[in-house]
Scaffold this active site. Sequence first.
Site: not given
Length: 454
Positions: A9, A11, A16, A78, A228, A387
């Site tokens: 899961l 998604a 936070r 859910g 979280n 360069y």
Amino acid sequence: MTELLTVVLAAGKGTRMQSTLPKVLHQVGGKAMLQQVLDAANDAGSKRNVVVVGFGGETVKTAIGTQAEFVVQTEQLGTGHAVAQAADLLKNIDGTVMVLCGDTPLLTGNLLKKLYDEHKKAGAKATVLTAIMPDANGYGRIIRTKAGAVEKIVEQKDAAPQELLVREVNSGIYCFECKVLFKALENLNCDNAQGEYYLTDVLEILNKSGEKVWAVTADNYEETLGINSRVQLAGAEKIIRQRKNIELMNQGVTILDPDSTFIDKNVQIGKDTIIYPFTWLEGETVVGEHCEIGPNSRFTNTKIGSFVTAHFSYGHDCELEDEVIVGPYVHLRPQTKIMKKVKIGNFVEVKNSTVGEGSKLPHLSYIGDADIGSGVNMGCGTITVNYDGKKKFRTVVGNDAFVGCNSNLVAPVSVGDGAYVGAGSTITKDVPPAALAIARQRQRNIEGWSDKRS
């Protein structure tokens, strides 16, 4: 024999985290959290991984690539609804599906294999991974029967006073038999305060139909922790790095101060190497035996041989062979290869170059887009002028050449084997082997010049 599959899961937005990046792509231990979860699943024996994406789904797909299949949860309804998005891929498979959370980077393959093995041994249709928390506040409590099966999972807000004393909690990680899971998901409803479809309700459905619902407890609750916030992310980072440092020390590596040493999960280090404080070893870095790395050094995706000393240095996407000495204050940039017994001293930058065996770049030099032979001495302040404002060109210095201090080698140019470049020269033409090149104006003294200025 049935196969083990996973649904991860991933998604959620992770509000936070205060970030535009999907939460599961924040890094811990040098890898995205989701990558850590997939690695643990693969280590446990998963044969097929399905990731449920939502917020930032395209970014997640790009980061993970072909390691997984993807399904999209367009609305956040859910955990049960999220798993149901994988129904078309998995519902007819005769196997076991492990449901994981993409924000649990501390999971290990050993723990997930234990969950799977005990699920099969118990003959359960569903098994939940639990943890004994020192502080269970905020978690759903596991209520068991006398026989040890799961009677129910009670959310804290719904728990009775006696149930709140339980410290065994739901980790949000499960094993289900595929066909049983997706059949039960068809019977979920969202008749709750949140208006969501909860995966935990599947356990209740299975219990009511007489199916066995089991639980397996993690030996260490930290392995189940979800992330979280940035604060929790930092806590997980510390745990993963402690694990890696302990693993390396048990393999014969000396880490003088583990608390100030930061080593990514995939880094390999040989025996009897010493890692000094404030050293970062990142990505796919490999360090050989008997090295001294640090203090204050950082190497990313770097291959380092044995008997190498590197202190106060930074290298990325480069290679150092055996017995190289680097530092202090050296920057080794991508596509650089340093051969055996090279010495690179303070304030030297090397980019997209090869430095041959036994050569010396002692100090204050920029070596870019160059091929330096063996036994070469590059004097203090030597610059390869690679360069011209539009294109970059290469400089070639032959074996046993000597380049004097404060010289500029204007590419494309070559200095032959055994050649010398006089100090202060700006070389714009090739120098033949064994020649002496001097490219500076003859000194002229003007008597009394400073008197005329006053």
